[in-house]
Design a protein around this motif. Structure first.
Motif, PDB file in Angstrom:
ATOM      1  N   GLY A  91      23.153 -11.157 -55.243  1.00 29.50           N
ATOM      2  CA  GLY A  91      22.413 -10.742 -56.422  1.00 29.50           C
ATOM      3  C   GLY A  91      23.232  -9.861 -57.339  1.00 29.50           C
ATOM      4  O   GLY A  91      24.460  -9.796 -57.249  1.00 29.50           O
ATOM      5  N   ALA A  92      22.541  -9.181 -58.241  1.00 33.30           N
ATOM      6  CA  ALA A  92      23.190  -8.281 -59.195  1.00 33.30           C
ATOM      7  C   ALA A  92      23.789  -7.077 -58.470  1.00 33.30           C
ATOM      8  O   ALA A  92      23.269  -6.645 -57.427  1.00 33.30           O
ATOM      9  N   PHE A  93      24.876  -6.562 -59.017  1.00 31.54           N
ATOM     10  CA  PHE A  93      25.543  -5.349 -58.522  1.00 31.54           C
ATOM     11  C   PHE A  93      26.132  -5.544 -57.114  1.00 31.54           C
ATOM     12  O   PHE A  93      26.424  -4.579 -56.412  1.00 31.54           O
ATOM     13  N   ALA A  94      26.292  -6.798 -56.718  1.00 33.41           N
ATOM     14  CA  ALA A  94      26.885  -7.132 -55.423  1.00 33.41           C
ATOM     15  C   ALA A  94      27.903  -8.242 -55.650  1.00 33.41           C
ATOM     16  O   ALA A  94      28.201  -8.614 -56.790  1.00 33.41           O
ATOM     17  N   GLU A  95      28.459  -8.760 -54.578  1.00 33.84           N
ATOM     18  CA  GLU A  95      29.347  -9.922 -54.660  1.00 33.84           C
ATOM     19  C   GLU A  95      29.337 -10.629 -53.312  1.00 33.84           C
ATOM     20  O   GLU A  95      28.649 -10.186 -52.388  1.00 33.84           O
ATOM     21  N   ALA A  96      30.065 -11.745 -53.209  1.00 28.91           N
ATOM     22  CA  ALA A  96      29.905 -12.628 -52.056  1.00 28.91           C
ATOM     23  C   ALA A  96      30.214 -11.955 -50.718  1.00 28.91           C
ATOM     24  O   ALA A  96      29.642 -12.314 -49.689  1.00 28.91           O
TER      25      ALA A  96
ATOM     26  N   ALA B 117      14.501 -10.088 -52.145  1.00 26.58           N
ATOM     27  CA  ALA B 117      14.765 -10.933 -53.317  1.00 26.58           C
ATOM     28  C   ALA B 117      13.506 -11.266 -54.108  1.00 26.58           C
ATOM     29  O   ALA B 117      12.394 -11.291 -53.586  1.00 26.58           O
ATOM     30  N   PHE B 118      13.736 -11.571 -55.376  1.00 25.05           N
ATOM     31  CA  PHE B 118      12.676 -12.054 -56.252  1.00 25.05           C
ATOM     32  C   PHE B 118      12.336 -13.500 -55.910  1.00 25.05           C
ATOM     33  O   PHE B 118      13.220 -14.325 -55.689  1.00 25.05           O
ATOM     34  N   ALA B 119      11.044 -13.795 -55.896  1.00 29.12           N
ATOM     35  CA  ALA B 119      10.548 -15.164 -55.764  1.00 29.12           C
ATOM     36  C   ALA B 119       9.580 -15.386 -56.923  1.00 29.12           C
ATOM     37  O   ALA B 119       8.360 -15.310 -56.750  1.00 29.12           O
ATOM     38  N   PRO B 120      10.117 -15.605 -58.118  1.00 25.56           N
ATOM     39  CA  PRO B 120       9.271 -15.626 -59.310  1.00 25.56           C
ATOM     40  C   PRO B 120       8.418 -16.884 -59.453  1.00 25.56           C
ATOM     41  O   PRO B 120       8.797 -17.964 -58.993  1.00 25.56           O
ATOM     42  N   ASP B 121       7.302 -16.709 -60.101  1.00 26.86           N
ATOM     43  CA  ASP B 121       6.460 -17.826 -60.528  1.00 26.86           C
ATOM     44  C   ASP B 121       6.902 -18.205 -61.936  1.00 26.86           C
ATOM     45  O   ASP B 121       7.700 -17.501 -62.580  1.00 26.86           O
TER      46      ASP B 121
ATOM     47  N   SER C  12      18.110 -10.364 -53.787  1.00 28.22           N
ATOM     48  CA  SER C  12      17.770  -9.687 -55.029  1.00 28.22           C
ATOM     49  C   SER C  12      17.578 -10.699 -56.164  1.00 28.22           C
ATOM     50  O   SER C  12      16.792 -11.631 -56.048  1.00 28.22           O
ATOM     51  N   TYR C  13      18.333 -10.545 -57.266  1.00 26.76           N
ATOM     52  CA  TYR C  13      18.274 -11.516 -58.362  1.00 26.76           C
ATOM     53  C   TYR C  13      18.638 -12.915 -57.880  1.00 26.76           C
ATOM     54  O   TYR C  13      18.175 -13.920 -58.449  1.00 26.76           O
ATOM     55  N   GLY C  14      19.419 -13.006 -56.816  1.00 28.46           N
ATOM     56  CA  GLY C  14      19.761 -14.311 -56.253  1.00 28.46           C
ATOM     57  C   GLY C  14      18.545 -15.103 -55.809  1.00 28.46           C
ATOM     58  O   GLY C  14      18.599 -16.329 -55.708  1.00 28.46           O
TER      59      GLY C  14
END
Length: 258
Positions: A34-39, A114-118, A90-92
């Motif tokens: 996600g944001a502010f992270a990396e692999a 993490a987000f699970a958006p509709d 997160s954003y991922g």
């Protein structure tokens, strides 16, 4: 004649072995940070999954926009061709929700803090849906992009407490220095139709998450009809770093589910 029979028997045995191997082959786990992270935030989880025989790909999430990032990860999924478990942090989570659309080889979605958006929801809107996020004051002054818009980072002096409170301070300092920025537009981009309505999902998160309020995470897990939700006591937003064993176990549950 006996040589022909032996050859036929050998061929039949080979076909049977191939069929058995195909039936027991493990799905590929695709990890999306996600944001502010990396692999490399998935390193601990990867070690466990690889030890247990899972093929793993940790994608470099562009963090430019929900639709474009989802399309990129979706292309990776298509290139694999075999069954995939998509995992987002997160954003991922917003990204894997997009990436799975129209991909018949995605067998499960795993949301890690993490987000699970509709449809129509945004990461920013979901994080503010319930009280508890302290991310706003921890964000550094935006980096103005020549192409328009802003890149966002977490202030390095705030990173440990805000993002990774249950990670050793020296490790958090390295994470702060290597964090990948996300565009402000990505956090405010509306999601498309959710794929968690048709693909089984699993959730894991910490009850001390300061980026996405635990109440918001619980709301999204319940709405998505999570097959199993793990809430890790005392864990921060980077539960995959502080508790890789719990996260890996949840991913393997999703991979093994029928």
């Amino acid at each position: 004649m006996k040589y022909l029979l032996a050859a036929l028997a050998l061929g039949a045995a080979s076909l049977a072995a191939s069929a058995a191997s195909a039936q027991t082959a493990k799905p590929t786990v695709v990890l999306v940070h996600g944001a502010f992270a990396e692999a490399s935030s998935w390193d601990g989880v990867i070690r466990i999954l690889q030890k247990d025989g899972y093929p793993v790909i940790a994608v470099a999430n562009p963090l430019r926009g929900v639709a474009s990032d989802g399309a990129y990860v979706g292309d990776v999924v298509t290139s694999i061709g075999k069954p995939v478990v998509l995992v987002g942090h997160s954003y991922g989570g917003s990204v894997i929700t997009e990436a799975a659309r129209g991909k018949a080889n995605v067998k499960a979605l795993v949301y890690v803090a993490a987000f699970a958006p509709d449809a129509g929801e945004t990461a920013a809107g979901l994080s503010g849906k319930f009280p508890g996020s302290t991310l706003g004051p921890a964000v550094a002054p935006p980096v103005k992009l020549a192409t328009g818009g802003n890149d966002l980072y977490i202030r390095q002096d705030k990173f440990h407490q805000q993002f990774a409170a249950d990670v050793p301070k020296t490790d958090a300092a390295l994470m702060a220095a290597t964090q990948r920025p996300i565009t402000e537009a990505a956090l405010n981009e509306k999601s498309g139709e959710p794929t968690w309505t048709g693909i089984p999902s699993w959730f894991v998160y910490g009850d001390k998450d300061l980026n996405i309020p635990p109440k918001a995470l619980a709301f999204m897990a319940e709405r998505a009809k999570s097959r199993k939700t793990e809430v890790v006591a005392g864990a921060s937003h980077v539960v995959m770093i502080s508790h890789p064993d719990v996260v890996a176990r949840q991913i393997e549950r999703a991979a093994e589910a029928k």
